[in-house]
Write an enzyme that holds these catalytic residues in place. Structure first.
Site: not given
Ligand SMILES: NC(=O)c1ccc[n+]([C@@H]2O[C@H](COP(=O)([O-])OP(=O)(O)OC[C@H]3O[C@@H](n4cnc5c(N)ncnc54)[C@H](OP(=O)(O)O)[C@@H]3O)[C@@H](O)[C@H]2O)c1
Length: 259
Positions: A69-70, A96, A160, A162, A164
């Site tokens: 957990d980062i 990420n 959220y 904010a 980013k």
């Molecule tokens: N998908 C979109 O539409 C979108 C759009 C804009 C930006 N983003 C950004 O893209 C990035 C990746 O998101 P995603 O869309 O791929 O969503 P996601 O599938 O929910 O991926 C997020 C990852 O972060 C990990 N994570 C969450 N909390 C953590 C913690 N405390 N310690 C370590 N790892 C943690 C999760 O794994 P665990 O739960 O196993 O820890 C998960 O694998 C994020 O920064 C998100 O804000 C996504």
């Protein structure tokens, strides 16, 4: 001339390089870990769920994983130490891991705001700080994963957005701060992309389906993004050949930003 993210780049352009990808157990992080490994890098994929990370690692032998957990005290340094021990170097940090939360102002809640900033702002900062000596040694780079909503308003999820916006401003400030060290810092700002993010935010599946349909209908290119489409540009920002690119925020969102 038609350019693609990989145009002119050799397929093993990250050979010999070591990369840390947080949030590698799903979505954009999994696609990014796989893409780096396919491009020759040794990858440390980080997240909380060991099973999800193992699924990612099964895609390529170049991926090893660490369950952490980062946000935990000492975790960012431990993550970087593990990468340095396994690989002997760190060339790229991809910040990420992140989370979103629907929270209209009327429902503002200190704990939820704190949780968002802990994960989306503080943890990437401490990971970057821990990685810095290694990045200085390798002339490496940091790629922060922001959002198209890091630079446009998002009613109903302002906190959220904010977090980013903060990450984008850190990106620009660190780019200047670290330029004398030869460390580049850029950010990728995705639009709505297929992942576990909406489910992880605690939304019921009917609401997730509704949001996805609404988003797809608003995106000029007519659909949500695919994680591999985002990963390709994360690699491009980190590419050691892109020696003169720093402090930039690249939006990949099917044209949503233009509206
Ligand atoms: N998908 C979109 O539409 C979108 C759009 C804009 C930006 N983003 C950004 O893209 C990035 C990746 O998101 P995603 O869309 O791929 O969503 P996601 O599938 O929910 O991926 C997020 C990852 O972060 C990990 N994570 C969450 N909390 C953590 C913690 N405390 N310690 C370590 N790892 C943690 C999760 O794994 P665990 O739960 O196993 O820890 C998960 O694998 C994020 O920064 C998100 O804000 C996504």
């Amino acid at each position: 001339m038609t350019e693609t993210p990989a145009a002119g780049a050799s397929p093993d352009r990250f050979a010999g390089r070591a990369v840390v990808v947080t949030g590698a157990g799903s979505g954009i992080g999994r696609a990014t870990a796989i893409a780096f490994a396919r491009a020759g890098a040794r990858v440390l994929g980080v997240g909380r769920r060991p099973d999800a990370l193992d699924d990612t690692a099964r895609h390529h032998p170049g991926i090893t994983v660490l369950a952490a957990d980062i946000r935990a005290a000492g975790a960012p340094r431990a993550v970087v130490d593990v990468a340095a021990e396994r690989f002997g170097r760190v060339d790229v940090l991809v910040n990420n891991a992140g989370a979103t939360a629907l929270m209209p102002l009327a429902e503002a809640d200190a704990r939820r705001i704190g949780d968002l900033f802990d994960l989306n702002v503080t943890a990437p900062s401490l990971l970057a700080a821990a990685a810095l000596p290694h990045l200085r040694a390798t002339g490496g780079s940091i790629v922060n994963v922001s959002s198209t909503y890091g630079h446009r308003p998002l009613p109903g999820a302002a906190h959220y957005a904010a977090t980013k916006a903060a990450l984008e401003h850190l990106t620009r400030s660190w780019a200047l701060e670290l330029a004398p060290d030869g460390v580049r810092v850029n950010a990728l700002a995705p639009g709505p992309t297929e992942s576990e993010a909406l489910t992880a935010a605690g939304l019921p599946s009917a609401a997730v389906d509704q949001i996805k349909a609404d988003e797809a209908s608003r995106i000029p290119l007519g659909r949500r993004g695919r994680p591999a489409e985002i990963a390709a540009w994360i690699l491009r920002l980190a590419d050691p050949a892109d020696t003169w690119l720093t402090g930039q925020i690249l939006t990949i969102d099917g044209g949503l930003e233009l509206l």
